[in-house]
Design a protein around this motif. Structure first.
Motif, PDB file in Angstrom:
ATOM      1  N   ALA A 105      54.121  17.286  35.498  1.00 43.14           N
ATOM      2  CA  ALA A 105      53.649  16.477  36.633  1.00 43.14           C
ATOM      3  C   ALA A 105      54.564  16.646  37.846  1.00 43.14           C
ATOM      4  O   ALA A 105      54.085  16.782  38.986  1.00 43.14           O
ATOM      5  N   ILE A 106      55.886  16.666  37.629  1.00 40.81           N
ATOM      6  CA  ILE A 106      56.840  16.813  38.733  1.00 40.81           C
ATOM      7  C   ILE A 106      56.699  18.184  39.388  1.00 40.81           C
ATOM      8  O   ILE A 106      56.712  18.312  40.617  1.00 40.81           O
ATOM      9  N   ALA A 107      56.552  19.236  38.564  1.00 52.12           N
ATOM     10  CA  ALA A 107      56.402  20.579  39.100  1.00 52.12           C
ATOM     11  C   ALA A 107      55.135  20.696  39.940  1.00 52.12           C
ATOM     12  O   ALA A 107      55.151  21.281  41.037  1.00 52.12           O
ATOM     13  N   ALA A 108      54.037  20.133  39.438  1.00 47.37           N
ATOM     14  CA  ALA A 108      52.770  20.192  40.171  1.00 47.37           C
ATOM     15  C   ALA A 108      52.870  19.449  41.500  1.00 47.37           C
ATOM     16  O   ALA A 108      52.420  19.937  42.545  1.00 47.37           O
ATOM     17  N   LEU A 109      53.474  18.265  41.479  1.00 50.46           N
ATOM     18  CA  LEU A 109      53.620  17.478  42.708  1.00 50.46           C
ATOM     19  C   LEU A 109      54.544  18.184  43.699  1.00 50.46           C
ATOM     20  O   LEU A 109      54.290  18.183  44.908  1.00 50.46           O
ATOM     21  N   SER A 110      55.608  18.809  43.206  1.00 50.78           N
ATOM     22  CA  SER A 110      56.551  19.512  44.084  1.00 50.78           C
ATOM     23  C   SER A 110      55.880  20.702  44.767  1.00 50.78           C
ATOM     24  O   SER A 110      56.085  20.937  45.966  1.00 50.78           O
ATOM     25  N   LEU A 111      55.080  21.465  44.012  1.00 48.66           N
ATOM     26  CA  LEU A 111      54.364  22.597  44.601  1.00 48.66           C
ATOM     27  C   LEU A 111      53.349  22.116  45.639  1.00 48.66           C
ATOM     28  O   LEU A 111      53.178  22.741  46.691  1.00 48.66           O
ATOM     29  N   HIS A 112      52.688  21.004  45.345  1.00 48.90           N
ATOM     30  CA  HIS A 112      51.740  20.418  46.300  1.00 48.90           C
ATOM     31  C   HIS A 112      52.463  20.002  47.585  1.00 48.90           C
ATOM     32  O   HIS A 112      51.996  20.288  48.701  1.00 48.90           O
ATOM     33  N   ASN A 113      53.614  19.359  47.434  1.00 50.50           N
ATOM     34  CA  ASN A 113      54.387  18.928  48.611  1.00 50.50           C
ATOM     35  C   ASN A 113      54.893  20.125  49.416  1.00 50.50           C
ATOM     36  O   ASN A 113      54.880  20.099  50.656  1.00 50.50           O
ATOM     37  N   ALA A 114      55.350  21.171  48.707  1.00 52.26           N
ATOM     38  CA  ALA A 114      55.832  22.368  49.397  1.00 52.26           C
ATOM     39  C   ALA A 114      54.711  22.996  50.224  1.00 52.26           C
ATOM     40  O   ALA A 114      54.927  23.430  51.361  1.00 52.26           O
ATOM     41  N   TRP A 115      53.512  23.042  49.660  1.00 48.96           N
ATOM     42  CA  TRP A 115      52.357  23.597  50.373  1.00 48.96           C
ATOM     43  C   TRP A 115      52.026  22.758  51.611  1.00 48.96           C
ATOM     44  O   TRP A 115      51.750  23.300  52.681  1.00 48.96           O
ATOM     45  N   LYS A 116      52.078  21.445  51.473  1.00 48.03           N
ATOM     46  CA  LYS A 116      51.774  20.564  52.614  1.00 48.03           C
ATOM     47  C   LYS A 116      52.835  20.712  53.707  1.00 48.03           C
ATOM     48  O   LYS A 116      52.497  20.771  54.890  1.00 48.03           O
ATOM     49  N   PHE A 117      54.098  20.769  53.310  1.00 52.26           N
ATOM     50  CA  PHE A 117      55.153  20.940  54.305  1.00 52.26           C
ATOM     51  C   PHE A 117      55.027  22.290  55.008  1.00 52.26           C
ATOM     52  O   PHE A 117      55.213  22.405  56.216  1.00 52.26           O
ATOM     53  N   PHE A 118      54.705  23.330  54.232  1.00 52.35           N
ATOM     54  CA  PHE A 118      54.607  24.676  54.782  1.00 52.35           C
ATOM     55  C   PHE A 118      53.487  24.771  55.822  1.00 52.35           C
ATOM     56  O   PHE A 118      53.593  25.528  56.791  1.00 52.35           O
ATOM     57  N   ASN A 119      52.440  23.996  55.614  1.00 53.66           N
ATOM     58  CA  ASN A 119      51.300  24.030  56.513  1.00 53.66           C
ATOM     59  C   ASN A 119      51.323  22.909  57.542  1.00 53.66           C
ATOM     60  O   ASN A 119      50.328  22.696  58.257  1.00 53.66           O
TER      61      ASN A 119
END
Length: 223
Positions: free
Chosen positions: A208-222
């Motif tokens: 769950a933490i890995a999935a949320l972190s990747l989601h956050n990274a994508w949002k920050f990147f965009n």
């Protein structure tokens, strides 16, 4: 991002302090090794705070700093999951007890904890499994001790260097209160489940933490 990291750090600090108080009679913290690691974690916490401020100043972009934090957390979490689920039983573990290696490990764990602002629990547990052959509940207790020292060090550095970001007081109160309640609930659950169940819960939370972190990274990147 600076406000989020600061609030998360205090939330984790409240959680760690609550759990350490509740677990003090269980004697799960290795006094000698835990103290060596804690000494390193204090230095690492100050180092992690400096790293965060340096990256923030160098990039000049909250979104980029947030994406870096999220990506690092995702990679660490996935590596920890790989080790815990597949490699832990296949690779040898050790019983380190010498001062220099313990302090160096403490510095590394404290720096990650402070830089990410989330405690660094996943990497702490993996290191404690591998370097000290600790079972899950004992590793969790020692991880909390390291987190407490590193986050307290990072918080004091923020106060000394006057780098506390502008935050809303009600957010601070809510997150600290939530950290205390979360620490109490986590301690209650820990006392009532087996080591096997704790391992399964840990693996599920890592995913769950890995999935949320990747989601956050994508949002920050965009952003």
């Amino acid at each position: 991002v600076a406000a989020v990291s600061f609030l998360c750090g205090l939330c984790v600090l409240a959680m760690a302090a609550t759990n350490m108080l509740r677990q003090r009679k269980q004697h799960l913290v290795e006094a000698r090794i835990g103290s060596f690691l804690a000494i390193g974690a204090v230095a690492g916490g100050a180092l992690g705070h400096q790293m965060f401020q340096a990256v923030k100043a160098y990039t000049g972009s909250d979104a980029l700093v947030g994406s870096v934090q999220s990506l690092i957390l995702a990679v660490i979490t996935l590596l920890t999951l790989l080790y815990s689920a597949l490699l832990r039983e296949r690779l040898p573990s050790y019983h380190m007890n010498r001062l220099p290696p313990c302090i160096l490990l403490g510095i590394g764990m404290g720096a990650v904890s402070s830089f990410l602002g989330i405690g660094g629990g996943p990497i702490n547990l993996a290191v404690l499994y591998f370097a000290f052959s600790m079972e899950t509940k004992k590793a969790a207790a020692n991880s909390l001790y390291i987190i407490l020292c590193s986050q307290l060090s990072g918080f004091l550095m923020s106060c000394i260097r006057r780098t506390i970001p502008h935050i809303r007081v009600e957010y601070l109160a809510i997150m600290v209160f939530a950290g205390v309640i979360g620490g109490a609930v986590g301690s209650h659950i820990s006392r009532r489940i087996s080591a096997g169940a704790a391992n399964k819960l840990f693996s599920g939370l890592l995913i769950a933490i890995a999935a949320l972190s990747l989601h956050n990274a994508w949002k920050f990147f965009n952003a």
